[in-house]
Scaffold this motif. Structure first.
Motif, mmCIF file in Angstrom:
data_model
loop_
_atom_site.group_PDB
_atom_site.id
_atom_site.type_symbol
_atom_site.label_atom_id
_atom_site.label_comp_id
_atom_site.label_asym_id
_atom_site.label_seq_id
_atom_site.Cartn_x
_atom_site.Cartn_y
_atom_site.Cartn_z
ATOM 1 N N GLY A 45 0.818 -1.205 0.000
ATOM 2 C CA GLY A 45 0.000 0.000 0.000
ATOM 3 C C GLY A 45 0.852 1.256 0.000
ATOM 4 N N GLU A 46 0.506 2.201 0.896
ATOM 5 C CA GLU A 46 1.220 3.471 0.982
ATOM 6 C C GLU A 46 2.353 3.432 2.005
ATOM 7 O OE1 GLU A 46 -1.826 6.306 1.857
ATOM 8 O OE2 GLU A 46 -2.264 6.653 -0.252
ATOM 9 N N LYS A 47 2.697 2.250 2.492
ATOM 10 C CA LYS A 47 3.722 2.146 3.523
ATOM 11 C C LYS A 47 5.125 2.181 2.904
ATOM 12 C CE LYS A 47 0.858 -0.537 6.740
ATOM 13 N NZ LYS A 47 0.725 -1.818 7.470
ATOM 14 N N PHE A 48 6.002 2.977 3.536
ATOM 15 C CA PHE A 48 7.394 3.028 3.115
ATOM 16 C C PHE A 48 8.210 1.908 3.762
ATOM 17 C CE2 PHE A 48 6.396 7.651 2.455
ATOM 18 C CZ PHE A 48 6.543 7.627 1.081
ATOM 19 N N PHE A 49 7.785 1.483 4.947
ATOM 20 C CA PHE A 49 8.481 0.416 5.652
ATOM 21 C C PHE A 49 7.451 -0.581 6.183
ATOM 22 C CE2 PHE A 49 11.446 3.919 5.832
ATOM 23 C CZ PHE A 49 12.679 3.314 5.609
ATOM 24 N N VAL A 50 7.814 -1.866 6.177
ATOM 25 C CA VAL A 50 6.977 -2.896 6.746
ATOM 26 C C VAL A 50 7.886 -3.983 7.314
ATOM 27 C CG1 VAL A 50 6.737 -4.113 4.533
ATOM 28 C CG2 VAL A 50 5.058 -4.491 6.341
ATOM 29 N N ASN A 51 7.652 -4.340 8.583
ATOM 30 C CA ASN A 51 8.498 -5.332 9.265
ATOM 31 C C ASN A 51 9.988 -4.964 9.181
ATOM 32 O OD1 ASN A 51 6.240 -6.901 9.909
ATOM 33 N ND2 ASN A 51 6.332 -7.968 7.938
ATOM 34 N N ARG A 52 10.266 -3.679 9.355
ATOM 35 C CA ARG A 52 11.638 -3.142 9.341
ATOM 36 C C ARG A 52 12.328 -3.315 7.990
ATOM 37 N NH1 ARG A 52 14.164 -4.839 15.272
ATOM 38 N NH2 ARG A 52 12.512 -3.854 16.540
ATOM 39 N N LYS A 53 11.538 -3.469 6.941
ATOM 40 C CA LYS A 53 12.075 -3.557 5.584
ATOM 41 C C LYS A 53 11.512 -2.416 4.745
ATOM 42 C CE LYS A 53 12.750 -8.580 5.391
ATOM 43 N NZ LYS A 53 12.402 -9.827 4.641
#
Length: 323
Positions: A183-191
């Protein structure tokens, strides 16, 4: 810098407020896909706000207000025209990274915010350098001639791989990156997601764009406030302009040639004002140049820049319709 500190503070507060309004009204959350109508409406609003600011300079600037207003317009037009070419590079970057249209406004918002910070630093540093070493303007002029010439020889089909960007490679050495969008997330699960990588490339690409555009604006004004405000107002509306141009990009075939002519013109204009340094350099080399001091009035510069930009667009539209 000429103006009191409070004027600079008021300007930056105004810019931040406009960015917040832009984010709330134009780049609404919820994976909203910006359509051409919205983009054109917001582009018109940003241009209107810039013209109102120019009118404020005309009415209230403490010294030579009419001349400063013309300088603002010329600088704004130069930066806006160069930014149009840059937006097509952003279009290519989004395509390369597979960023869907509904997520692009988020990257553009933070990209423009970062550009405001970086360009402010560049302009203050450039103004201080020009004030202390005026001959630097001659180097700016030569660089603009080189950049303008490259516009006529650069092959847009031979774009480098954005994934090989030095900053991106450096980032990947120290931080994990996922290949999947979230989606619009720049980071997810520190990745970091591809959305953040696209933002990194846009920020570093804008640094390269600033190297061209900021010296060009110094060709029409040496007032740091005019250079800064014309530059920032031009890039504030880039997000809206991007979505408008993305839909009609095929109508800008000859835009880069018009921009090449504009860069060459401002480069020559800058060199003509550096006649003392050119003559002195000629004397050191045993040459008698005797170059006269020629100043191109701001209204004439404004008319030439606007005319070249308009003609390049008209030729592009005619050529596209014939095809």
């Amino acid at each position: 810098m000429g103006l009191p500190l409070w004027a600079w503070i008021v300007f930056y507060v105004l810019v931040l407020l406009m960015l917040v309004v832009d984010l709330k009204m134009f780049g609404r959350k919820g994976q909203h896909e910006v359509n051409v109508r919205e983009a054109l409406q917001m582009t018109a609003v940003w241009i209107g706000v810039s013209l109102v600011f120019c009118a404020g300079i005309w009415l209230f600037y403490p010294a030579e207000p009419h001349e400063k207003a013309m300088e603002f317009l010329a600088g704004y037009l130069i930066e806006k025209s160069l930014s149009m070419d840059n937006l097509f590079v952003f279009l290519m970057l989004f395509s390369f990274f597979g960023i869907e249209r509904k997520y692009q406004h988020e990257v553009l918002f933070w990209g423009i915010f970062g550009a405001l910070v970086l360009r402010s630093i560049f302009i203050f540093a450039g103004a201080a350098m020009v004030e202390r070493f005026e001959w630097v303007l001659g180097l700016f002029g030569l660089f603009l001639l080189y950049t303008g010439g490259k516009m006529f020889t650069h092959d847009e089909n031979q774009q480098g791989n954005p994934g090989n960007n030095f900053i991106v490679r450096l980032f990947k050495r120290f931080f994990p990156v996922t290949d999947q969008m979230h989606g619009e997330k720049f980071f997810v699960n520190r990745k970091a997601t591809p959305l953040f990588i696209a933002l990194l490339v846009i920020e570093t690409t804008d640094v390269a764009f600033a190297v061209d555009s900021i010296p060009a604006v110094f060709s029409v004004s040496r007032d740091p406030f005019i250079v800064l405000t014309s530059n920032i107002f031009a890039i504030l509306g880039l997000r809206a302009l991007y979505f408008a141009l993305a839909a009609i990009s095929r109508y800008f075939t000859y835009l880069k040639y018009g921009l090449g002519v504009i860069l060459i013109f401002v480069g020559v204009k800058m060199l003509l004002a550096m006649n003392e340094y050119i003559n002195a350099l000629g004397s050191l080399l045993g040459l008698s140049i005797n170059m006269p001091h020629i100043v191109v009035p701001t209204p004439i510069s404004l008319a030439i820049i606007f005319g070249v930009l308009l003609l390049s667009m008209l030729f592009s539209v005619v050529a596209t319709k014939k095809q």
